[in-house]
Write a protein that holds these residues in place. Structure first.
Motif, PDB file in Angstrom:
ATOM      1  N   VAL A 166      13.981  16.519   2.750  1.00  0.00           N
ATOM      2  CA  VAL A 166      14.029  15.271   3.521  1.00  0.00           C
ATOM      3  C   VAL A 166      13.660  14.095   2.628  1.00  0.00           C
ATOM      4  N   PHE A 167      12.614  14.267   1.835  1.00  0.00           N
ATOM      5  CA  PHE A 167      12.156  13.180   0.963  1.00  0.00           C
ATOM      6  C   PHE A 167      13.255  12.735   0.008  1.00  0.00           C
ATOM      7  N   GLU A 168      14.000  13.699  -0.513  1.00  0.00           N
ATOM      8  CA  GLU A 168      15.009  13.392  -1.522  1.00  0.00           C
ATOM      9  C   GLU A 168      16.328  12.901  -0.918  1.00  0.00           C
ATOM     10  N   ASN A 169      16.521  13.142   0.373  1.00  0.00           N
ATOM     11  CA  ASN A 169      17.814  12.837   0.989  1.00  0.00           C
ATOM     12  C   ASN A 169      17.702  11.965   2.235  1.00  0.00           C
ATOM     13  N   LEU A 216       7.852  11.894   8.552  1.00  0.00           N
ATOM     14  CA  LEU A 216       8.278  11.606   7.184  1.00  0.00           C
ATOM     15  C   LEU A 216       9.477  10.665   7.135  1.00  0.00           C
ATOM     16  N   LEU A 217      10.520  10.969   7.879  1.00  0.00           N
ATOM     17  CA  LEU A 217      11.720  10.135   7.826  1.00  0.00           C
ATOM     18  C   LEU A 217      11.413   8.706   8.274  1.00  0.00           C
ATOM     19  N   ASP A 218      10.671   8.571   9.360  1.00  0.00           N
ATOM     20  CA  ASP A 218      10.295   7.235   9.830  1.00  0.00           C
ATOM     21  C   ASP A 218       9.444   6.507   8.797  1.00  0.00           C
ATOM     22  N   THR A 219       8.527   7.234   8.168  1.00  0.00           N
ATOM     23  CA  THR A 219       7.669   6.626   7.156  1.00  0.00           C
ATOM     24  C   THR A 219       8.499   6.089   5.997  1.00  0.00           C
ATOM     25  N   LEU A 220       9.438   6.879   5.518  1.00  0.00           N
ATOM     26  CA  LEU A 220      10.272   6.450   4.401  1.00  0.00           C
ATOM     27  C   LEU A 220      11.155   5.264   4.785  1.00  0.00           C
ATOM     28  N   ARG A 221      11.676   5.288   5.994  1.00  0.00           N
ATOM     29  CA  ARG A 221      12.534   4.190   6.444  1.00  0.00           C
ATOM     30  C   ARG A 221      11.774   2.878   6.591  1.00  0.00           C
ATOM     31  N   HIS A 222      10.453   2.977   6.725  1.00  0.00           N
ATOM     32  CA  HIS A 222       9.633   1.774   6.853  1.00  0.00           C
ATOM     33  C   HIS A 222       8.894   1.438   5.550  1.00  0.00           C
ATOM     34  N   GLY A 223       9.334   2.041   4.449  1.00  0.00           N
ATOM     35  CA  GLY A 223       8.776   1.676   3.151  1.00  0.00           C
ATOM     36  C   GLY A 223       7.595   2.496   2.699  1.00  0.00           C
ATOM     37  N   GLY A 224       7.309   3.598   3.385  1.00  0.00           N
ATOM     38  CA  GLY A 224       6.183   4.442   3.016  1.00  0.00           C
ATOM     39  C   GLY A 224       6.435   5.259   1.769  1.00  0.00           C
ATOM     40  N   ALA A 225       5.355   5.905   1.290  1.00  0.00           N
ATOM     41  CA  ALA A 225       5.412   6.622   0.014  1.00  0.00           C
ATOM     42  C   ALA A 225       5.819   8.081   0.158  1.00  0.00           C
ATOM     43  N   GLY A 226       5.606   8.674   1.346  1.00  0.00           N
ATOM     44  CA  GLY A 226       5.901  10.091   1.527  1.00  0.00           C
ATOM     45  C   GLY A 226       4.961  10.713   2.529  1.00  0.00           C
ATOM     46  N   SER A 227       4.690  12.003   2.337  1.00  0.00           N
ATOM     47  CA  SER A 227       3.807  12.721   3.257  1.00  0.00           C
ATOM     48  C   SER A 227       2.887  13.643   2.482  1.00  0.00           C
ATOM     49  N   LEU A 238       0.840  -1.189   0.000  1.00  0.00           N
ATOM     50  CA  LEU A 238       0.000   0.000   0.000  1.00  0.00           C
ATOM     51  C   LEU A 238       0.884   1.251   0.000  1.00  0.00           C
ATOM     52  N   ALA A 239       0.565   2.223  -0.843  1.00  0.00           N
ATOM     53  CA  ALA A 239       1.294   3.492  -0.851  1.00  0.00           C
ATOM     54  C   ALA A 239       0.800   4.324   0.328  1.00  0.00           C
ATOM     55  N   THR A 240       1.537   4.268   1.429  1.00  0.00           N
ATOM     56  CA  THR A 240       1.104   4.922   2.668  1.00  0.00           C
ATOM     57  C   THR A 240       1.830   6.247   2.858  1.00  0.00           C
ATOM     58  N   PHE A 241       1.044   7.298   3.061  1.00  0.00           N
ATOM     59  CA  PHE A 241       1.555   8.642   3.302  1.00  0.00           C
ATOM     60  C   PHE A 241       1.231   9.051   4.735  1.00  0.00           C
ATOM     61  N   CYS A 242       2.213   9.577   5.443  1.00  0.00           N
ATOM     62  CA  CYS A 242       1.904  10.153   6.750  1.00  0.00           C
ATOM     63  C   CYS A 242       1.261  11.520   6.545  1.00  0.00           C
ATOM     64  N   GLY A 243       0.384  11.896   7.483  1.00  0.00           N
ATOM     65  CA  GLY A 243      -0.328  13.161   7.380  1.00  0.00           C
ATOM     66  C   GLY A 243       0.420  14.323   7.994  1.00  0.00           C
TER      67      GLY A 243
END
Length: 292
Positions: A215-218, A189-200, A179-184
């Motif tokens: 943050v998203f890009e780096n 954001l960083l935790d979401t990306l580290r756990h395979g999330g799609a972004g924010s 599932l493409a999961t975005f934090c609100g």
């Protein structure tokens, strides 16, 4: 989730809306989740939402960059808005559960989503579930997500988790990695990306687009924690105020347009004292909308 500007007569300011949406994309936003909470979407009528969407598409914003929110309390309106978004070629729709009746279970919510999907009846439909229990008071449970993915794997493709609860977001990411999961909130954001999330998909992106994109890009670089701390600090400042009104105050100053301060009732405009305090706090962080 682009803010919606209004005129003095409280009608949407379509030209200012188009300008702001273009600016967000120029600043690096990967897409626009329009007509959600930040956009005052539930204070907009069906025709207004459709007209504003058409304004963006006719203004040469690619529908592939658009994820309009289409979930309402009325099944017919949700279907109408969703059909319209699909017909315009939008990448997907962000869909609240029907939120007026609170004592509904997963079976009822599944029936609602299922009915929308069947009535829209278009293989191009892509739904991103919108979980915001603090406002909707109707939750999208892990069980419901799994059931929707089982029956509609090609339609239900993502989730915006605005619970503000990292444990919940983490559970979604672990349970449904496809599932493409975005934090609100970009705080996660960083935790979401580290756990395979799609972004924010986050309100503060209206003013801190560069910082959040940074943050998203780096996020895999050694200084990712430092980058995350910077955007978290800015987010925390806005959390001390009514968020939509506070964001509009900063955008109004940026565009030198007092009309941007206007919110549609029942929301209130931020008072002058709070605007001054907000701007002072942001100045201390060295914040600006163009180099944050």
């Amino acid at each position: 989730p682009a803010l919606t500007p209004f005129k003095q007569d409280l009608n949407p300011n379509t030209s200012a809306f188009l300008t702001h949406c273009r600016w967000l994309l120029q600043q690096g936003a990967d897409g626009l989740a329009i007509f959600g909470t930040t956009s005052e979407g539930n204070s907009l009528g069906v025709e207004e939402r459709m007209h504003l969407l058409e304004t963006l598409v006719e203004g040469n914003i690619s529908p592939a960059m658009l994820m309009p929110s289409t979930g309402t309390c009325a099944l017919t309106e949700t279907v109408q808005l969703t059909k319209h978004a699909v017909s315009k070629g939008c990448a997907g729709v962000l869909m609240l559960p029907p939120f007026y009746y609170k004592a509904v279970d997963d079976d009822a919510l599944f029936a609602s989503y299922s009915e929308v999907i069947q009535q829209v009846g278009n293989s191009n439909l892509r739904i991103y579930l919108y979980h915001i229990p603090s406002i909707a008071k109707v939750s999208i449970s892990l069980t419901l997500i799994g059931r929707l993915l089982k029956y509609y794997p090609d339609v239900v493709v993502g989730l915006k988790d605005s619970s503000g609860d990292w444990n919940h977001t983490e559970a979604v990411l672990q349970e449904y990695p496809s599932l493409a999961t975005f934090c609100g909130s970009e705080i996660f954001l960083l935790d979401t990306l580290r756990h395979g999330g799609a972004g924010s998909i986050t309100a503060t992106a209206n003013v801190n687009t560069n910082g959040i994109c940074n943050v998203f890009e780096n996020w895999e670089k050694p200084d990712a924690e430092e980058r995350q701390a910077q955007i978290t600090a800015i987010r925390r400042i806005f959390e001390d105020y009514a968020p939509i009104s506070a964001l509009k105050a900063i955008v109004a100053a940026f565009y030198d347009s007092p009309e941007w301060l206007i919110t549609r009732p029942p929301l209130n405009t931020l008072n002058a004292k709070d605007i001054k305090s907000l701007m002072a706090s942001l100045d201390k962080c060295g914040f600006s909308m163009t180099n944050s």
